[in-house]
Motif scaffolding. Structure first.
Motif, PDB file in Angstrom:
ATOM      1  N   GLN A  21      31.418  54.244  58.593  1.00 47.60           N
ATOM      2  CA  GLN A  21      31.937  52.977  59.100  1.00 47.60           C
ATOM      3  C   GLN A  21      30.961  52.383  60.104  1.00 47.60           C
ATOM      4  OE1 GLN A  21      35.871  53.420  60.707  1.00 47.60           O
ATOM      5  NE2 GLN A  21      36.499  54.793  59.069  1.00 47.60           N
ATOM      6  N   ALA A  22      31.015  51.089  60.252  1.00 48.70           N
ATOM      7  CA  ALA A  22      30.170  50.407  61.238  1.00 48.70           C
ATOM      8  C   ALA A  22      30.397  51.024  62.613  1.00 48.70           C
ATOM      9  CB  ALA A  22      30.480  48.919  61.266  1.00 48.70           C
ATOM     10  N   GLY A  23      29.312  51.362  63.293  1.00 46.03           N
ATOM     11  CA  GLY A  23      29.408  51.930  64.626  1.00 46.03           C
ATOM     12  C   GLY A  23      29.587  53.432  64.673  1.00 46.03           C
ATOM     13  N   GLN A  24      29.821  54.058  63.534  1.00 51.10           N
ATOM     14  CA  GLN A  24      30.007  55.508  63.518  1.00 51.10           C
ATOM     15  C   GLN A  24      28.652  56.190  63.681  1.00 51.10           C
ATOM     16  OE1 GLN A  24      32.156  57.121  60.176  1.00 51.10           O
ATOM     17  NE2 GLN A  24      31.346  59.171  60.480  1.00 51.10           N
ATOM     18  N   SER A  25      28.595  57.167  64.557  1.00 52.57           N
ATOM     19  CA  SER A  25      27.341  57.895  64.746  1.00 52.57           C
ATOM     20  C   SER A  25      27.493  59.379  64.423  1.00 52.57           C
ATOM     21  CB  SER A  25      26.835  57.721  66.176  1.00 52.57           C
ATOM     22  OG  SER A  25      27.794  58.221  67.091  1.00 52.57           O
ATOM     23  N   GLY A  26      28.718  59.825  64.284  1.00 53.40           N
ATOM     24  CA  GLY A  26      28.971  61.232  63.972  1.00 53.40           C
ATOM     25  C   GLY A  26      28.631  61.555  62.532  1.00 53.40           C
ATOM     26  N   ILE A  27      28.500  62.813  62.252  1.00 51.23           N
ATOM     27  CA  ILE A  27      28.122  63.292  60.932  1.00 51.23           C
ATOM     28  C   ILE A  27      29.378  63.565  60.112  1.00 51.23           C
ATOM     29  CG2 ILE A  27      26.867  65.114  59.707  1.00 51.23           C
ATOM     30  CD1 ILE A  27      25.208  63.141  61.541  1.00 51.23           C
ATOM     31  N   THR A  28      29.317  63.206  58.843  1.00 56.92           N
ATOM     32  CA  THR A  28      30.445  63.431  57.944  1.00 56.92           C
ATOM     33  C   THR A  28      30.259  64.740  57.178  1.00 56.92           C
ATOM     34  OG1 THR A  28      29.479  62.352  56.016  1.00 56.92           O
ATOM     35  CG2 THR A  28      30.630  60.925  57.611  1.00 56.92           C
ATOM     36  N   LEU A  29      31.275  65.116  56.436  1.00 55.46           N
ATOM     37  CA  LEU A  29      31.186  66.306  55.585  1.00 55.46           C
ATOM     38  C   LEU A  29      30.101  66.167  54.530  1.00 55.46           C
ATOM     39  CD1 LEU A  29      34.912  67.289  54.934  1.00 55.46           C
ATOM     40  CD2 LEU A  29      33.201  68.574  56.226  1.00 55.46           C
ATOM     41  N   ARG A  30      29.759  64.945  54.163  1.00 53.29           N
ATOM     42  CA  ARG A  30      28.746  64.742  53.113  1.00 53.29           C
ATOM     43  C   ARG A  30      27.412  65.390  53.487  1.00 53.29           C
ATOM     44  NH1 ARG A  30      33.196  62.744  52.256  1.00 53.29           N
ATOM     45  NH2 ARG A  30      33.426  64.946  51.923  1.00 53.29           N
ATOM     46  N   TYR A  31      27.017  65.316  54.759  1.00 54.02           N
ATOM     47  CA  TYR A  31      25.774  65.968  55.201  1.00 54.02           C
ATOM     48  C   TYR A  31      25.857  67.473  54.942  1.00 54.02           C
ATOM     49  CZ  TYR A  31      22.618  68.347  58.444  1.00 54.02           C
ATOM     50  OH  TYR A  31      21.696  69.193  58.990  1.00 54.02           O
ATOM     51  N   TYR A  32      26.939  68.083  55.370  1.00 53.76           N
ATOM     52  CA  TYR A  32      27.093  69.525  55.211  1.00 53.76           C
ATOM     53  C   TYR A  32      27.130  69.915  53.740  1.00 53.76           C
ATOM     54  CZ  TYR A  32      28.132  69.376  60.164  1.00 53.76           C
ATOM     55  OH  TYR A  32      28.039  69.174  61.519  1.00 53.76           O
ATOM     56  N   GLU A  33      27.826  69.137  52.933  1.00 61.98           N
ATOM     57  CA  GLU A  33      27.889  69.423  51.501  1.00 61.98           C
ATOM     58  C   GLU A  33      26.502  69.340  50.866  1.00 61.98           C
ATOM     59  OE1 GLU A  33      32.405  67.646  50.977  1.00 61.98           O
ATOM     60  OE2 GLU A  33      30.682  66.394  50.494  1.00 61.98           O
ATOM     61  N   ALA A  34      25.735  68.334  51.240  1.00 63.37           N
ATOM     62  CA  ALA A  34      24.376  68.192  50.691  1.00 63.37           C
ATOM     63  C   ALA A  34      23.543  69.424  51.016  1.00 63.37           C
ATOM     64  CB  ALA A  34      23.716  66.929  51.237  1.00 63.37           C
ATOM     65  N   VAL A  35      23.624  69.895  52.247  1.00 63.93           N
ATOM     66  CA  VAL A  35      22.838  71.056  52.663  1.00 63.93           C
ATOM     67  C   VAL A  35      23.319  72.321  51.964  1.00 63.93           C
ATOM     68  CG1 VAL A  35      22.273  72.549  54.632  1.00 63.93           C
ATOM     69  CG2 VAL A  35      22.188  70.055  54.882  1.00 63.93           C
ATOM     70  N   VAL A  36      24.610  72.570  51.988  1.00 68.43           N
ATOM     71  CA  VAL A  36      25.163  73.797  51.422  1.00 68.43           C
ATOM     72  C   VAL A  36      24.921  73.872  49.915  1.00 68.43           C
ATOM     73  CG1 VAL A  36      27.327  75.032  50.952  1.00 68.43           C
ATOM     74  CG2 VAL A  36      26.866  74.126  53.238  1.00 68.43           C
ATOM     75  N   TYR A  37      25.057  72.733  49.212  1.00 71.80           N
ATOM     76  CA  TYR A  37      24.938  72.729  47.754  1.00 71.80           C
ATOM     77  C   TYR A  37      23.592  72.218  47.258  1.00 71.80           C
ATOM     78  CZ  TYR A  37      29.888  73.722  47.920  1.00 71.80           C
ATOM     79  OH  TYR A  37      31.101  74.297  48.171  1.00 71.80           O
ATOM     80  N   ASN A  38      22.626  72.035  48.164  1.00 70.99           N
ATOM     81  CA  ASN A  38      21.282  71.579  47.789  1.00 70.99           C
ATOM     82  C   ASN A  38      21.316  70.311  46.934  1.00 70.99           C
ATOM     83  OD1 ASN A  38      19.620  73.544  49.103  1.00 70.99           O
ATOM     84  ND2 ASN A  38      20.399  75.031  47.638  1.00 70.99           N
ATOM     85  N   LYS A  39      21.864  69.259  47.525  1.00 77.91           N
ATOM     86  CA  LYS A  39      21.942  67.950  46.870  1.00 77.91           C
ATOM     87  C   LYS A  39      21.176  66.928  47.697  1.00 77.91           C
ATOM     88  CE  LYS A  39      24.778  69.435  43.756  1.00 77.91           C
ATOM     89  NZ  LYS A  39      24.421  69.474  42.350  1.00 77.91           N
ATOM     90  N   LYS A  40      20.690  65.903  47.042  1.00 75.53           N
ATOM     91  CA  LYS A  40      20.090  64.782  47.760  1.00 75.53           C
ATOM     92  C   LYS A  40      21.208  64.054  48.493  1.00 75.53           C
ATOM     93  CE  LYS A  40      16.814  64.179  44.062  1.00 75.53           C
ATOM     94  NZ  LYS A  40      16.488  63.353  42.904  1.00 75.53           N
ATOM     95  N   LEU A  41      20.860  63.429  49.608  1.00 77.12           N
ATOM     96  CA  LEU A  41      21.852  62.693  50.387  1.00 77.12           C
ATOM     97  C   LEU A  41      21.347  61.279  50.621  1.00 77.12           C
ATOM     98  CD1 LEU A  41      24.540  62.787  51.988  1.00 77.12           C
ATOM     99  CD2 LEU A  41      23.161  63.354  54.004  1.00 77.12           C
ATOM    100  N   LEU A  42      22.170  60.329  50.282  1.00 76.88           N
ATOM    101  CA  LEU A  42      21.899  58.913  50.515  1.00 76.88           C
ATOM    102  C   LEU A  42      22.940  58.441  51.519  1.00 76.88           C
ATOM    103  CD1 LEU A  42      20.307  56.401  49.650  1.00 76.88           C
ATOM    104  CD2 LEU A  42      21.953  56.113  47.805  1.00 76.88           C
ATOM    105  N   THR A  43      22.490  58.030  52.700  1.00 74.83           N
ATOM    106  CA  THR A  43      23.431  57.716  53.774  1.00 74.83           C
ATOM    107  C   THR A  43      23.025  56.455  54.526  1.00 74.83           C
ATOM    108  OG1 THR A  43      24.505  58.581  55.781  1.00 74.83           O
ATOM    109  CG2 THR A  43      22.220  59.221  55.415  1.00 74.83           C
ATOM    110  N   ASN A  44      23.985  55.821  55.149  1.00 72.94           N
ATOM    111  CA  ASN A  44      23.693  54.694  56.036  1.00 72.94           C
ATOM    112  C   ASN A  44      23.730  55.133  57.502  1.00 72.94           C
ATOM    113  OD1 ASN A  44      26.486  55.042  56.170  1.00 72.94           O
ATOM    114  ND2 ASN A  44      26.923  52.864  56.227  1.00 72.94           N
ATOM    115  N   ASN A  45      23.814  56.426  57.747  1.00 72.49           N
ATOM    116  CA  ASN A  45      23.865  56.966  59.101  1.00 72.49           C
ATOM    117  C   ASN A  45      22.439  57.307  59.565  1.00 72.49           C
ATOM    118  OD1 ASN A  45      24.278  58.358  61.472  1.00 72.49           O
ATOM    119  ND2 ASN A  45      26.030  59.503  60.705  1.00 72.49           N
TER     120      ASN A  45
END
Length: 136
Positions: free
Chosen positions: A56-80
């Protein structure tokens, strides 16, 4: 979505909006009437090459998507933009976008997949070890 389709990217979006009036504005092919069960999310994510993280606009915290990308070795496309400050950040496999035009379909489709060398750093055991080390 049109840009991704034009780039040949097979996307799988599921959007849930709690406000029924706003939900009607979403295209029917991506609209969800309820949250997907997390095991379903994990199953779909594991069969993909890239995870999309939309904060969301103004959000600076990390979502689960970052952790999932790392744990499952996936590319991550983010606006953060804060992703660059995280321990597993790798600009080769984690891209930041501001607009849809910033998204590189060739990068998403590339068979070059990450190996973040994740060794359980996010597990509760390691969190407890970190807390114990900080208290000493």
């Amino acid at each position: 979505m049109e840009k991704l389709q034009k780039d040949g990217v097979k996307e799988d979006f599921h959007l849930f909006c709690g406000d029924p009036k706003l939900a009607q504005a979403l295209p029917p092919e991506v609209r969800q009437d309820s949250y997907l069960p997390y095991p379903t999310v994990l199953q779909q994510m594991q069969s993909s090459k890239c995870i999309l993280d939309m904060t969301q606009a103004g959000q600076s915290g990390i979502t689960l998507r970052y952790y999932e990308a790392v744990v499952y070795n996936k590319k991550l496309l983010t606006n953060n933009v804060n992703i660059v400050n995280l321990p597993f950040y790798n600009p080769q496999y984690m891209k930041i976008y501001e607009t849809i035009e910033d998204i590189d379909g060739d990068w998403i489709q590339s068979k070059d997949m990450p190996n973040y060398e994740y060794a359980g750093e996010f597990s509760p055991v390691h969190i407890l070890e970190l807390l114990e080390a900080e208290s000493n």
